[in-house]
Design a protein around this motif. Structure first.
Motif, PDB file in Angstrom:
ATOM      1  N   LYS A  16       0.852  -1.185   0.000  1.00  0.00           N
ATOM      2  CA  LYS A  16       0.000   0.000   0.000  1.00  0.00           C
ATOM      3  C   LYS A  16       0.894   1.243   0.000  1.00  0.00           C
ATOM      4  O   LYS A  16       1.739   1.393   0.880  1.00  0.00           O
ATOM      5  CB  LYS A  16      -0.885  -0.039   1.248  1.00  0.00           C
ATOM      6  N   ARG A  17       0.706   2.083  -1.013  1.00  0.00           N
ATOM      7  CA  ARG A  17       1.476   3.319  -1.075  1.00  0.00           C
ATOM      8  C   ARG A  17       0.502   4.485  -0.956  1.00  0.00           C
ATOM      9  O   ARG A  17      -0.465   4.578  -1.717  1.00  0.00           O
ATOM     10  CB  ARG A  17       2.237   3.424  -2.380  1.00  0.00           C
ATOM     11  N   CYS A  18       0.783   5.357  -0.006  1.00  0.00           N
ATOM     12  CA  CYS A  18      -0.090   6.504   0.233  1.00  0.00           C
ATOM     13  C   CYS A  18       0.690   7.798  -0.011  1.00  0.00           C
ATOM     14  O   CYS A  18       1.886   7.875   0.255  1.00  0.00           O
ATOM     15  CB  CYS A  18      -0.624   6.500   1.666  1.00  0.00           C
TER      16      CYS A  18
ATOM     17  N   ARG B 185      -5.588  12.215   1.700  1.00  0.00           N
ATOM     18  CA  ARG B 185      -4.606  11.148   1.561  1.00  0.00           C
ATOM     19  C   ARG B 185      -5.086  10.170   0.493  1.00  0.00           C
ATOM     20  O   ARG B 185      -6.188   9.631   0.592  1.00  0.00           O
ATOM     21  CB  ARG B 185      -4.443  10.429   2.892  1.00  0.00           C
TER      22      ARG B 185
ATOM     23  N   CYS C 229      -4.417   6.560  -1.351  1.00  0.00           N
ATOM     24  CA  CYS C 229      -3.697   5.305  -1.195  1.00  0.00           C
ATOM     25  C   CYS C 229      -4.027   4.364  -2.356  1.00  0.00           C
ATOM     26  O   CYS C 229      -5.186   4.252  -2.764  1.00  0.00           O
ATOM     27  CB  CYS C 229      -4.066   4.622   0.112  1.00  0.00           C
ATOM     28  N   THR C 230      -3.010   3.675  -2.869  1.00  0.00           N
ATOM     29  CA  THR C 230      -3.193   2.691  -3.930  1.00  0.00           C
ATOM     30  C   THR C 230      -2.321   1.475  -3.638  1.00  0.00           C
ATOM     31  O   THR C 230      -1.333   1.571  -2.896  1.00  0.00           O
ATOM     32  CB  THR C 230      -2.798   3.260  -5.307  1.00  0.00           C
TER      33      THR C 230
END
Length: 166
Positions: free
Chosen positions: A66-68, A99, A101-102
């Motif tokens: 998970k990259r935010c 924010r 997130c993907t």
């Protein structure tokens, strides 16, 4: 209008009752006692048992993380005052932080993949009293397999199989 609906409801009710009567219910058509799942019960003499272990292999799949990140967006606000021809609308904009997130792929990971599931099987002779039906394999639960394993050879067994063939 109401008469048509009443006639349609009566017809549907009659069809449901007729089909329910034709379905057989829990009768004794199979020659059983009429209790529960007699149609699925199998009777016969124990011939052999077989345990097939599960087969697994190593496989890889994408490793997702998970990259935010923080970002901003422009938000429009309005407020009104007055009425009729004297109505005024005031509009202003603000910047809002949020924010985002993907899931992104970062490398791969290995795991154990099941190629063949674990199975327990029992072979019966004289299935359901038919002396011509010998050497028929049935997949069974682990508990039924344990009972059959502990039984003597040619012992009479009765169980509900989970599948055919082994």
């Amino acid at each position: 209008m109401f008469g048509k609906r009443l006639a349609m409801a009566a017809t549907v009710t009659f069809l449901i009752a007729a089909l329910g009567a034709c379905s057989g219910g829990t009768g004794t058509a199979s020659g059983g006692s009429g209790a529960g799942n007699d149609d699925d019960t199998v009777r016969g003499l124990k011939d052999s048992v077989r345990h097939i272990t599960a087969t697994t292999t190593r496989a890889t799949r994408p490793h997702l993380v998970k990259r935010c990140s923080t970002a901003t967006r422009r938000v429009r606000h309005t407020s009104g005052s007055g009425s009729g021809s004297r109505r005024r609308t005031r509009t202003w904009y603000t910047t809002e932080r949020y924010r985002s997130c993907t899931q992104v792929q970062r490398g791969t990971e290995t795991y154990r993949k099941t190629v063949r599931p674990e199975e327990w099987c029992v072979e019966l002779d004289d299935v359901n009293g038919d002396r011509k039906r010998d050497d028929v394999w049935y997949r069974v639960s682990r508990q039924t397999y344990g009972d059959a394993l502990g039984a003597d050879d040619r012992a009479r067994l009765e169980f509900v199989p989970t599948g055919r063939g082994c």
